[in-house]
Design a protein around this motif. Structure first.
Motif, mmCIF file in Angstrom:
data_model
loop_
_atom_site.group_PDB
_atom_site.id
_atom_site.type_symbol
_atom_site.label_atom_id
_atom_site.label_comp_id
_atom_site.label_asym_id
_atom_site.label_seq_id
_atom_site.Cartn_x
_atom_site.Cartn_y
_atom_site.Cartn_z
ATOM 1 N N SER A 101 0.843 -1.444 -0.157
ATOM 2 C CA SER A 101 0.052 -0.051 0.048
ATOM 3 C C SER A 101 0.862 1.272 0.123
ATOM 4 C CB SER A 101 -0.889 -0.064 1.301
ATOM 5 O OG SER A 101 -0.138 0.348 2.576
ATOM 6 N N PHE A 102 1.946 1.215 0.562
ATOM 7 C CA PHE A 102 2.986 2.469 0.608
ATOM 8 C C PHE A 102 3.558 2.674 -0.849
ATOM 9 C CE2 PHE A 102 7.312 4.122 1.379
ATOM 10 C CZ PHE A 102 7.016 5.179 1.904
ATOM 11 N N ALA A 103 3.880 1.637 -1.405
ATOM 12 C CA ALA A 103 4.088 1.855 -2.879
ATOM 13 C C ALA A 103 3.138 2.348 -3.677
ATOM 14 C CB ALA A 103 4.635 0.362 -3.437
ATOM 15 N N LYS A 104 1.987 1.776 -3.475
ATOM 16 C CA LYS A 104 0.899 2.544 -4.310
ATOM 17 C C LYS A 104 0.439 3.975 -3.946
ATOM 18 C CE LYS A 104 -2.776 -0.886 -5.537
ATOM 19 N NZ LYS A 104 -4.147 -1.686 -5.339
ATOM 20 N N LYS A 105 0.718 4.195 -2.738
ATOM 21 C CA LYS A 105 0.449 5.742 -2.447
ATOM 22 C C LYS A 105 1.565 6.492 -3.147
ATOM 23 C CE LYS A 105 -1.039 6.500 1.650
ATOM 24 N NZ LYS A 105 -0.966 6.869 3.314
ATOM 25 N N GLY A 106 2.702 6.135 -2.954
ATOM 26 C CA GLY A 106 3.905 6.597 -3.767
ATOM 27 C C GLY A 106 3.623 7.005 -5.064
ATOM 28 N N ILE A 107 3.195 5.989 -5.806
ATOM 29 C CA ILE A 107 2.727 6.011 -7.270
ATOM 30 C C ILE A 107 1.808 6.973 -7.503
ATOM 31 C CG2 ILE A 107 1.949 4.725 -9.448
ATOM 32 C CD1 ILE A 107 3.451 2.330 -8.489
ATOM 33 N N LYS A 108 0.782 7.288 -6.542
ATOM 34 C CA LYS A 108 -0.151 8.060 -6.783
ATOM 35 C C LYS A 108 0.215 9.531 -6.552
ATOM 36 C CE LYS A 108 -4.506 5.449 -5.380
ATOM 37 N NZ LYS A 108 -5.436 5.280 -4.564
ATOM 38 N N ILE A 109 1.119 9.615 -5.904
ATOM 39 C CA ILE A 109 1.440 10.948 -5.362
ATOM 40 C C ILE A 109 2.462 11.343 -6.631
ATOM 41 C CG2 ILE A 109 3.319 12.326 -4.089
ATOM 42 C CD1 ILE A 109 2.467 10.625 -1.563
ATOM 43 N N ILE A 110 3.345 10.613 -7.161
ATOM 44 C CA ILE A 110 4.083 10.963 -8.263
ATOM 45 C C ILE A 110 3.192 11.446 -9.401
ATOM 46 C CG2 ILE A 110 5.715 10.048 -9.980
ATOM 47 C CD1 ILE A 110 7.170 8.588 -7.637
ATOM 48 N N GLY A 111 2.133 10.491 -9.717
ATOM 49 C CA GLY A 111 1.200 10.711 -10.661
ATOM 50 C C GLY A 111 0.365 11.961 -10.647
ATOM 51 N N VAL A 112 0.092 12.511 -9.514
ATOM 52 C CA VAL A 112 -0.508 13.896 -9.306
ATOM 53 C C VAL A 112 0.227 14.974 -9.312
ATOM 54 C CG1 VAL A 112 -1.753 15.184 -7.443
ATOM 55 C CG2 VAL A 112 -2.199 12.974 -7.583
ATOM 56 N N ILE A 113 1.639 14.804 -8.957
ATOM 57 C CA ILE A 113 2.504 15.678 -9.246
ATOM 58 C C ILE A 113 3.060 15.914 -10.736
ATOM 59 C CG2 ILE A 113 5.115 16.284 -9.237
ATOM 60 C CD1 ILE A 113 4.899 15.134 -6.279
ATOM 61 N N PHE A 114 3.032 14.824 -11.549
ATOM 62 C CA PHE A 114 3.144 14.935 -12.981
ATOM 63 C C PHE A 114 2.028 15.619 -13.636
ATOM 64 C CE2 PHE A 114 2.829 12.878 -17.294
ATOM 65 C CZ PHE A 114 4.183 13.329 -17.804
ATOM 66 N N VAL A 115 0.760 15.336 -13.162
ATOM 67 C CA VAL A 115 -0.350 15.785 -13.811
ATOM 68 C C VAL A 115 -0.340 17.305 -13.755
ATOM 69 C CG1 VAL A 115 -2.907 16.146 -13.887
ATOM 70 C CG2 VAL A 115 -1.671 13.746 -13.999
ATOM 71 N N ILE A 116 0.007 17.792 -12.254
ATOM 72 C CA ILE A 116 -0.042 19.081 -11.890
ATOM 73 C C ILE A 116 1.077 19.883 -13.020
ATOM 74 C CG2 ILE A 116 0.707 20.866 -10.418
ATOM 75 C CD1 ILE A 116 -0.896 19.020 -8.449
ATOM 76 N N TYR A 117 2.359 19.171 -13.091
ATOM 77 C CA TYR A 117 3.407 19.801 -13.878
ATOM 78 C C TYR A 117 2.952 20.017 -15.324
ATOM 79 C CZ TYR A 117 7.829 19.724 -16.313
ATOM 80 O OH TYR A 117 8.865 20.295 -17.131
#
Length: 167
Positions: free
Chosen positions: A4-20
């Motif tokens: 679940s920690f890895a999934k959360k990390g991937i979601k955070i990176i995905g959100v940052i990428f979309v904002i960028y």
């Protein structure tokens, strides 16, 4: 590693990428702090900036010809002394794709009636590129002649230089 920690990390990176992507793409790569720094990311590629030359004392047959920066025919106008931000001006000249009458009026307004008076200022594009032997050539392309009364386009340039993008 916790799954679940890895999934959360991937979601955070995905959100940052979309904002960028959303911020940088909608501002043509110029959204601080995510700006693209051409001096680093585009080294070796041709570049375009802008300069204003005071052509008041030059005859018309000399002001429209392209020439090398090292052989420029007129002195640059120090924009900061006239309250004009150099970066904003350069972006305005280099990124405007359709020079409509309204855009030309905006350039005249940017310079200001009080600054122009009886002056003739040439808003020019400065284009640099690498040539043989790792040398750089910098050429001035006269673009728009601005006076207190009018803004004239360079008659030696093709019309597609002034109208090329979508509205």
């Amino acid at each position: 590693m916790d799954h679940s920690f890895a999934k959360k990390g991937i979601k955070i990176i995905g959100v940052i990428f979309v904002i960028y992507v959303g911020l940088v793409a909608t501002h043509e790569g110029e959204f601080w702090p995510f700006s693209i720094y051409p001096m680093f990311s585009q080294a070796g590629n041709p570049w375009t900036r802008a300069i204003v030359l005071n052509v008041t004392d030059l005859p018309d047959d000399q002001i429209w010809e392209k020439h090398l920066f090292s052989e420029r025919v007129a002195e640059p106008v120090p924009l900061k002394e006239h309250g004009i931000d150099q970066i904003d001006f350069s972006n305005f000249i280099s990124k405007t794709q359709n020079w409509t009458p309204e855009r030309r009026d905006a350039l005249q307004f940017m310079f200001g009636q009080n600054n122009l008076k009886s002056q003739r200022w040439m808003a020019s594009k400065v284009e640099g590129k690498l040539i043989e032997n790792d040398s750089v050539v910098v050429e001035i392309k006269p673009y728009l002649l601005v006076t207190a009364d009018t803004v004239r386009m360079n008659p030696t340039l093709d019309e597609s230089e002034y109208i090329s993008g979508e509205e």
